[in-house]
Write an enzyme that holds these catalytic residues in place. Sequence first.
Site, PDB file in Angstrom:
ATOM      1  N   GLY A  12       0.820  -1.205   0.000  1.00 46.10           N
ATOM      2  CA  GLY A  12       0.000   0.000   0.000  1.00 46.10           C
ATOM      3  C   GLY A  12       0.850   1.249   0.000  1.00 46.10           C
ATOM      4  O   GLY A  12       0.457   2.286   0.560  1.00 46.10           O
ATOM      5  N   ARG A  15       0.361   5.804  -1.878  1.00 43.16           N
ATOM      6  CA  ARG A  15      -0.247   7.073  -1.493  1.00 43.16           C
ATOM      7  C   ARG A  15      -0.334   7.144   0.028  1.00 43.16           C
ATOM      8  O   ARG A  15      -0.106   6.165   0.737  1.00 43.16           O
ATOM      9  CB  ARG A  15      -1.640   7.226  -2.097  1.00 43.16           C
ATOM     10  CG  ARG A  15      -2.663   6.219  -1.590  1.00 43.16           C
ATOM     11  CD  ARG A  15      -4.009   6.435  -2.238  1.00 43.16           C
ATOM     12  NE  ARG A  15      -5.019   5.523  -1.679  1.00 43.16           N
ATOM     13  CZ  ARG A  15      -6.287   5.482  -2.069  1.00 43.16           C
ATOM     14  NH1 ARG A  15      -6.706   6.290  -3.042  1.00 43.16           N
ATOM     15  NH2 ARG A  15      -7.133   4.639  -1.499  1.00 43.16           N
ATOM     16  N   ASN A  84       1.770  -2.100   5.482  1.00 41.96           N
ATOM     17  CA  ASN A  84       1.024  -0.855   5.629  1.00 41.96           C
ATOM     18  C   ASN A  84      -0.376  -0.922   5.030  1.00 41.96           C
ATOM     19  O   ASN A  84      -1.279  -0.224   5.497  1.00 41.96           O
ATOM     20  CB  ASN A  84       1.800   0.286   4.967  1.00 41.96           C
ATOM     21  CG  ASN A  84       0.948   1.512   4.762  1.00 41.96           C
ATOM     22  OD1 ASN A  84       0.677   2.267   5.694  1.00 41.96           O
ATOM     23  ND2 ASN A  84       0.492   1.727   3.533  1.00 41.96           N
ATOM     24  N   SER A 135      -2.661   0.900  14.510  1.00 38.71           N
ATOM     25  CA  SER A 135      -3.477   2.112  14.635  1.00 38.71           C
ATOM     26  C   SER A 135      -3.911   2.263  16.081  1.00 38.71           C
ATOM     27  O   SER A 135      -4.107   1.265  16.789  1.00 38.71           O
ATOM     28  CB  SER A 135      -4.719   2.015  13.742  1.00 38.71           C
ATOM     29  OG  SER A 135      -5.620   3.075  14.021  1.00 38.71           O
ATOM     30  N   TYR A 148     -12.235  -2.756  11.918  1.00 38.83           N
ATOM     31  CA  TYR A 148     -10.882  -2.241  11.691  1.00 38.83           C
ATOM     32  C   TYR A 148     -10.098  -2.211  12.999  1.00 38.83           C
ATOM     33  O   TYR A 148      -8.944  -2.666  13.074  1.00 38.83           O
ATOM     34  CB  TYR A 148     -10.979  -0.854  11.081  1.00 38.83           C
ATOM     35  CG  TYR A 148      -9.677  -0.126  10.899  1.00 38.83           C
ATOM     36  CD1 TYR A 148      -8.832  -0.408   9.831  1.00 38.83           C
ATOM     37  CD2 TYR A 148      -9.298   0.885  11.787  1.00 38.83           C
ATOM     38  CE1 TYR A 148      -7.641   0.279   9.649  1.00 38.83           C
ATOM     39  CE2 TYR A 148      -8.111   1.585  11.615  1.00 38.83           C
ATOM     40  CZ  TYR A 148      -7.285   1.277  10.542  1.00 38.83           C
ATOM     41  OH  TYR A 148      -6.110   1.962  10.376  1.00 38.83           O
ATOM     42  N   ALA A 150     -10.641  -3.928  15.703  1.00 32.37           N
ATOM     43  CA  ALA A 150     -10.391  -5.294  16.152  1.00 32.37           C
ATOM     44  C   ALA A 150      -9.240  -5.923  15.366  1.00 32.37           C
ATOM     45  O   ALA A 150      -8.390  -6.621  15.932  1.00 32.37           O
ATOM     46  CB  ALA A 150     -11.656  -6.129  15.991  1.00 32.37           C
TER      47      ALA A 150
END
Length: 254
Positions: A12, A15, A84, A135, A148, A150
């Site tokens: 990823g 960007r 990522n 995150s 997300y 979790a």
Amino acid sequence: MELKGRVAVVTGGTRGVGAGIARAFLAAGARVVVCARRPPDAAVEEGGSEAEFRPLDLRDGPAVHAFFADVAAAYGRLDVLVNNAGGTPYRLLDEGEAARHARVVELNLTAPLRASLAAYEHLRASGGSIVMIGSVSGTRPSPGTAAYGAAKAGLENLARSMAVEWAPRVRVNTLVPGMVRTELAHLHYGDDAGLAAVARTVPAGRLAEPREIGDAAVFLASARAAYVTGASLLVHGGGERPAFLDAATANREQ
């Protein structure tokens, strides 16, 4: 430079945070391969060096194995994998079927596991490193992005287990960013006024820049972090001021 001659893959990496990470690795002297399902709108480059783009769907197991084998063959080695790729739309739990939430878990937890397994033998041969991009959503409640959050919590635990199983040849750490100002930040936080309001909730007074996340990833991948494995590094500008402090009437100036 910290990573001169090393080879890094950033999933990823075309960007946003991923591109910031790729640019930081280029600046550190690494040769960088970025992958995504679609090519970037513009080349990812830094200081006259350019990352090579290779298309990859991380949901395709055979393609993932072939990708890492091809990268290792082309460059003669693989030293760093930065997992990522990820993300999620805003969706309350009762607004989506379980299958939709499962796809979020697939992208943010299963895909990094798949990539790590495919890269393992190549990283073991070089004494390399994996950096998971977690995150803060995995460390606190994540309403609207529960699957997300979790998945990111699971990713952090996965990294700790990998660090034990794959020691001492492969180090595995998690980088835990807070809010980052990317070209898609308005989708999460709104217009400029919304971005400014969100930034004021961060003790540092602003959102992170993608390159700052990249600089932290370079540290974790470098020899300066040689004894750091199974760790989680928070890069969140101080986190969030507890809401109860602003709600409480005690200790408030009259």
